[in-house]
Every structure is written in C-alpha cells, then in structure tokens.
Design an enzyme around this catalytic site. Sequence first.
Site, mmCIF file in Angstrom:
data_model
loop_
_atom_site.group_PDB
_atom_site.id
_atom_site.type_symbol
_atom_site.label_atom_id
_atom_site.label_comp_id
_atom_site.label_asym_id
_atom_site.label_seq_id
_atom_site.Cartn_x
_atom_site.Cartn_y
_atom_site.Cartn_z
ATOM 1 N N LYS A 22 0.844 -1.207 0.000
ATOM 2 C CA LYS A 22 0.000 0.000 0.000
ATOM 3 C C LYS A 22 0.877 1.254 0.000
ATOM 4 C CE LYS A 22 -1.746 1.590 4.085
ATOM 5 N NZ LYS A 22 -1.435 3.001 4.398
ATOM 6 N N ASN A 23 1.831 1.304 0.928
ATOM 7 C CA ASN A 23 2.597 2.539 1.090
ATOM 8 C C ASN A 23 3.614 2.772 -0.024
ATOM 9 O OD1 ASN A 23 1.097 3.154 3.284
ATOM 10 N ND2 ASN A 23 2.644 2.600 4.816
ATOM 11 N N ARG A 100 -3.989 11.055 4.497
ATOM 12 C CA ARG A 100 -2.892 12.025 4.568
ATOM 13 C C ARG A 100 -1.933 11.932 3.404
ATOM 14 N NH1 ARG A 100 -2.008 14.448 9.265
ATOM 15 N NH2 ARG A 100 0.106 14.803 8.544
ATOM 16 N N CYS A 124 -4.083 13.640 13.300
ATOM 17 C CA CYS A 124 -4.653 12.313 13.052
ATOM 18 C C CYS A 124 -4.509 11.467 14.303
ATOM 19 C CB CYS A 124 -4.043 11.677 11.814
ATOM 20 S SG CYS A 124 -2.733 10.548 12.090
ATOM 21 N N ARG A 129 1.436 14.955 13.302
ATOM 22 C CA ARG A 129 1.882 14.742 11.922
ATOM 23 C C ARG A 129 1.902 16.015 11.078
ATOM 24 N NH1 ARG A 129 -0.659 9.257 9.660
ATOM 25 N NH2 ARG A 129 1.220 9.250 8.412
ATOM 26 N N PRO A 130 2.792 16.958 11.410
ATOM 27 C CA PRO A 130 2.888 18.178 10.602
ATOM 28 C C PRO A 130 3.481 17.894 9.219
ATOM 29 C CG PRO A 130 4.646 18.115 12.245
ATOM 30 C CD PRO A 130 3.773 16.929 12.506
ATOM 31 N N VAL A 131 3.398 18.888 8.318
ATOM 32 C CA VAL A 131 3.989 18.728 6.977
ATOM 33 C C VAL A 131 5.049 19.810 6.728
ATOM 34 C CG1 VAL A 131 2.091 17.462 5.870
ATOM 35 C CG2 VAL A 131 2.002 19.955 5.968
ATOM 36 N N ASP A 132 5.643 20.311 7.823
ATOM 37 C CA ASP A 132 6.612 21.409 7.702
ATOM 38 C C ASP A 132 7.818 21.037 6.837
ATOM 39 O OD1 ASP A 132 7.000 19.626 9.919
ATOM 40 O OD2 ASP A 132 8.596 20.923 10.655
ATOM 41 N N LEU A 133 8.220 19.769 6.849
ATOM 42 C CA LEU A 133 9.412 19.391 6.078
ATOM 43 C C LEU A 133 9.109 19.363 4.579
ATOM 44 C CD1 LEU A 133 10.676 16.476 8.370
ATOM 45 C CD2 LEU A 133 11.242 18.904 8.480
ATOM 46 N N ASP A 314 5.082 0.793 11.973
ATOM 47 C CA ASP A 314 3.856 0.179 11.456
ATOM 48 C C ASP A 314 3.694 -1.285 11.886
ATOM 49 O OD1 ASP A 314 3.164 2.545 10.285
ATOM 50 O OD2 ASP A 314 3.739 1.974 8.255
ATOM 51 N N ILE A 336 8.619 7.183 16.735
ATOM 52 C CA ILE A 336 8.255 7.911 15.503
ATOM 53 C C ILE A 336 7.017 8.784 15.722
ATOM 54 C CG2 ILE A 336 7.714 7.689 13.032
ATOM 55 C CD1 ILE A 336 10.444 6.508 13.673
ATOM 56 N N ARG A 406 -8.603 -0.200 4.925
ATOM 57 C CA ARG A 406 -7.718 0.781 4.295
ATOM 58 C C ARG A 406 -6.380 0.143 3.906
ATOM 59 N NH1 ARG A 406 -7.235 6.545 7.130
ATOM 60 N NH2 ARG A 406 -5.770 6.630 5.401
HETATM 61 C C1 EPZ Z 1 4.590 7.063 6.293
HETATM 62 O O1 EPZ Z 1 3.862 8.166 6.835
HETATM 63 C C2 EPZ Z 1 3.624 5.902 6.220
HETATM 64 N N1 EPZ Z 1 2.507 6.264 5.360
HETATM 65 C C3 EPZ Z 1 3.128 5.558 7.620
HETATM 66 O O2 EPZ Z 1 2.302 4.401 7.537
HETATM 67 C C4 EPZ Z 1 4.340 5.225 8.491
HETATM 68 O O3 EPZ Z 1 3.903 4.989 9.810
HETATM 69 C C5 EPZ Z 1 5.336 6.387 8.472
HETATM 70 O O4 EPZ Z 1 5.702 6.718 7.104
HETATM 71 C C6 EPZ Z 1 6.632 6.100 9.226
HETATM 72 O O5 EPZ Z 1 7.247 4.958 8.706
HETATM 73 C C7 EPZ Z 1 2.620 6.131 4.046
HETATM 74 O O6 EPZ Z 1 3.647 5.733 3.511
HETATM 75 C C8 EPZ Z 1 1.421 6.454 3.219
HETATM 76 P P1 EPZ Z 1 6.801 10.423 8.194
HETATM 77 P P2 EPZ Z 1 4.473 9.643 6.765
HETATM 78 O O7 EPZ Z 1 6.741 11.682 7.411
HETATM 79 O O8 EPZ Z 1 5.222 9.794 5.517
HETATM 80 C C9 EPZ Z 1 7.177 13.767 11.576
HETATM 81 C C10 EPZ Z 1 0.371 3.104 7.928
HETATM 82 O O9 EPZ Z 1 -0.111 2.574 8.967
HETATM 83 N N2 EPZ Z 1 7.093 14.763 10.483
HETATM 84 O O10 EPZ Z 1 7.969 9.521 7.975
HETATM 85 O O11 EPZ Z 1 3.381 10.589 7.057
HETATM 86 C C11 EPZ Z 1 5.872 12.982 11.755
HETATM 87 O O12 EPZ Z 1 4.932 13.711 12.544
HETATM 88 C C12 EPZ Z 1 0.914 4.514 7.942
HETATM 89 O O13 EPZ Z 1 0.397 2.513 6.837
HETATM 90 C C13 EPZ Z 1 7.315 16.093 10.778
HETATM 91 O O14 EPZ Z 1 7.576 16.462 11.927
HETATM 92 O O15 EPZ Z 1 5.459 9.595 8.014
HETATM 93 C C14 EPZ Z 1 6.368 11.722 12.419
HETATM 94 O O16 EPZ Z 1 6.535 11.949 13.799
HETATM 95 C C15 EPZ Z 1 0.658 5.227 9.227
HETATM 96 N N3 EPZ Z 1 7.219 16.998 9.754
HETATM 97 C C16 EPZ Z 1 7.746 11.507 11.779
HETATM 98 O O17 EPZ Z 1 8.131 12.778 11.241
HETATM 99 C C17 EPZ Z 1 6.938 16.630 8.468
HETATM 100 O O18 EPZ Z 1 6.874 17.498 7.584
HETATM 101 C C18 EPZ Z 1 7.778 10.483 10.637
HETATM 102 O O19 EPZ Z 1 6.720 10.767 9.735
HETATM 103 C C19 EPZ Z 1 6.751 15.264 8.185
HETATM 104 C C20 EPZ Z 1 6.830 14.345 9.208
#
Ligand code: EPZ
Length: 426
Positions: A22-23, A100, A124, A129-133, A314, A336, A406
């Site tokens: 999926k991911n 997301r 969520c 889960r911010p998107v600042d990066l 996960d 995480i 999902r």
């Molecule tokens: C991906 O989410 C996966 N989703 C998640 O799987 C998975 O848990 C996660 O990576 C970690 O491995 C998909 O691939 C669709 P991140 P993602 O950006 O990309 C913080 C599932 O169950 N962060 O690696 O959203 C964030 O809050 C899902 O299938 C920032 O601070 O995860 C988290 O604490 C759930 N700023 C950490 O980084 C940002 O701009 C890692 O998040 C982005 C992230």
Amino acid sequence: MDRIRIRGGAQLKGSIRVSGSKNASLPLMVASLLTDQPLTLKNVPRLADIDTMIKLLEQHGTEVSCAPGENGHSRSTTLKLTTRDIASTTAPYDIVRKMRASVLVLGPLVARCGEARVSLPGGCAIGTRPVDLHIAGLQAMGATIELDGGYIVARAPNGLRGAKYVFPKVSVGATENLLMAACLAKGVTTLDNAAREPEITDLAECLAAMGANITGIGTETLRIEGVDRLRPAEHSVIPDRIETGTYAMAVAVTAGDVELINGRIDLLDSAVAKLREAGIEFTQTASGFRVARCNGALHGVDVMTEPYPGFPTDLQAQFMALMTRGEGASMITETIFENRFMHVPELTRMGANINIHGASAMVRGVSKLRGAEVMATDLRASVSLAIAALSATGDTVLHRVYHLDRGYERLEEKLAACGADIERVK
Ligand code: EPZ
C-alpha cells in the site's frame, strides 16, 4: 457497518499470498502527475486507500484504468494512469482529510504546473503529523508557500530549481514529495538525511524507469538531476512488508506454521531479528518464506521503533499484541509517533498486562487473553486486536473494520484459508 468476528484458538497452517505494498503504491500512483505519458503499475493491492488515491488523481485530470492482476489467485490490480493535462491543481479538503498521503501531490503538481493548492491534512489518530518538512524542502527549491484558508498554496511560476536540502528529521512522505518534485526541477537536487524505506527505493526505481536521473537510491543521500520530461514506464510494486510482518506475528501468536508467498525477508530484517529472538523460525522458500513457532516458547523481547532499517512503527502494535502472550516482559518504545499506543486500552480489555510509561509500554505476558468487543482508531492498532483475538479464548468482535480495509486486502479470507475461525459480519 461491517464487523469482524474472530474465535481464537486455531493454529494457522497453510499459505498466505502477500499483496503489493500500500505505502509503495500510493506515491507511485502520484508519480503519474509528473508526466503526460502513461504509467503502468502492476501488483497494486485492492484497498480503500488506493480507491481514495484514484479519486484524488481523477479530479487532477488523471485517466485511470484497472485490469485484473496477473499475480496467481491474488486479486491485485494493474493500474494504467495517464495525466495528459492537469485539470485542477487543487487537492480538496474532503479527500485529504480522509487520507494524509494525498499531500504527496504537492511536489509533483508544483513541479509540473508551477502551482498547487493542497489542503493541510490536520491532526490524526496517531499524532499531530505536521507537513513542515514537505514545505521547507519545496521552499529550498524556490517555491513560495502561503497558507490560505486551511490550504498550502505553493507557487513556482518559473519552475522549481535544484537545491541541497538536509532533512532535520527523517520523513518518508517528505522524502517522496521532494524526490518526485526534483525530477522536473532545473539542475541538481541533493536530499540529505533522506528516509531509506523500501517504498522510497521502489518509487526511485520507478522514477528512474520513467527517465529520471537519480543516484544514491537506497541511501540517505539522494542526488537528482532534473529532466525536462519523463517517458512512459511499467513498474511492479514491491510486496507489502508490513502486511508480511503482520501475518508473521499472527502465525507466531497461534504457534502456527505458514508460508508467506511473495514475502521478502530482506525487507524485514530488523523485525525478523526480533521475532527470531522471541522464538519464531523463518526459512526461505522458493516463492517466499515460511514462518513457524514449533517449539512452543514465545519469549518477551524489547523493541524500539526507528526509521528504516530499524524496527518499523507500522509493526509496533502487532508486536505488542504478540508480546501480550510472551514469557516474561517486553519493553516496547515508540519513537516515531507521539500517540501510537491506542491499542493498549483495548488489549487490556482482553486481559493483557500493559503499563505505559511515556513513550514506552511495559508488556508482561499473560497465560490467557479473553475475547471481547473491541475497536481501534487506526489501521495497525485494528490489526493488532485481530492478532490478539486469534490467541484469545472465546469470541472477539472487531468494530470499525473500515480501518482494516484501508490497508489489508481480504484479511478475513487470508486468515480463514489458514484455519482461523473468522468471519465478516455485515
Ligand atoms: C509514512 O507516513 C507511512 N505512510 C506511515 O504508515 C508510516 O507509519 C510512516 O511513514 C513512518 O514509517 C505512508 O507511507 C502512506 P513520516 P508519513 O513523514 O510519511 C514527523 C500506515 O499505517 N514529520 O515519515 O506521514 C511525523 O509527525 C501509515 O500505513 C514532521 O515532523 O510519516 C512523524 O513523527 C501510518 N514533519 C515523523 O516525522 C513533516 O513534515 C515520521 O513521519 C513530516 C513528518
């Protein structure tokens, strides 16, 4: 609303075919926004999140056709995605709030069209889960970003330009977003401290097949030399390593013996090492691997989640469900996401002994779990309750099954084929 009823006690025996990831599929589908040429993706799982992504892409102008997969009796799909023209550069709140991963369209849209308007996803169940990066990386590539009415508005009227960006924190989604955007940027982009998850490698390999110029694939430094346009490509999605690990734990909790067809041990090294320590056996086979717990004992083992190649967040909830039946104690630490222990109160209702101390949960194994009515607020928490139910006495009824749908393709069929007493109740 559907529910799933599970009566515990049966040992799982037989084989389970692992679906496509999926991911990996979600960002791969988004990559079709980068080109007016067709992108064909094989081994895409049939899941609610894939349908949501199809809906999002269609409103951006992508033509999507689905054909049955060629993958034995698996019901995977081959998707052909063609985005001749971008019909809309807006990703609306209504779709983004449901999934997301929708935010992944931000980079590709601004790279191809010079603008994008993407709803902020909001919080969520598992964390803020911010998107600042995602935003900071695009700014480094020359985009101007404003927040307007809950939307991220990104503009780069003269195109994005290559830049060096060092992620202050490892992020899967931000790495994918910037990797895709960089493929069409002018000049060279270097992404440092990039996430190395196998799903990112899969995306990078597909982008390379589309004509992108990427080096450092699979490492923490990705170097992308932008090109003017990408070409048609065909790509087969990697097997889902989280689904694989989930079934391995389901087999382990029932002291079963199952072959995971298409499962790849090499994508699960850290989880397999922990499961071996707990007493589970893994043997490579011609078409996947066999997982078994034949000698009875299940030992308590400590785990800490980390970015790849560390133990995946996960699989944390599923591992905790397994450890509720281990001998001794297991300390499980989540690094995480800040709120990923929602399964704990539900597991406790089934008789588990778990105490949370900050980011760690101390699990003391119990000799018996009891079935109960349970529900969870996210995908992996839900499936952890199904794992616990497989080893509980009596019936468990799992509510809010839409979370499972999902991310797990035909979970009840796959488990029932191995002898589990499980049914979906409409
Ligand atoms: C991906 O989410 C996966 N989703 C998640 O799987 C998975 O848990 C996660 O990576 C970690 O491995 C998909 O691939 C669709 P991140 P993602 O950006 O990309 C913080 C599932 O169950 N962060 O690696 O959203 C964030 O809050 C899902 O299938 C920032 O601070 O995860 C988290 O604490 C759930 N700023 C950490 O980084 C940002 O701009 C890692 O998040 C982005 C992230």
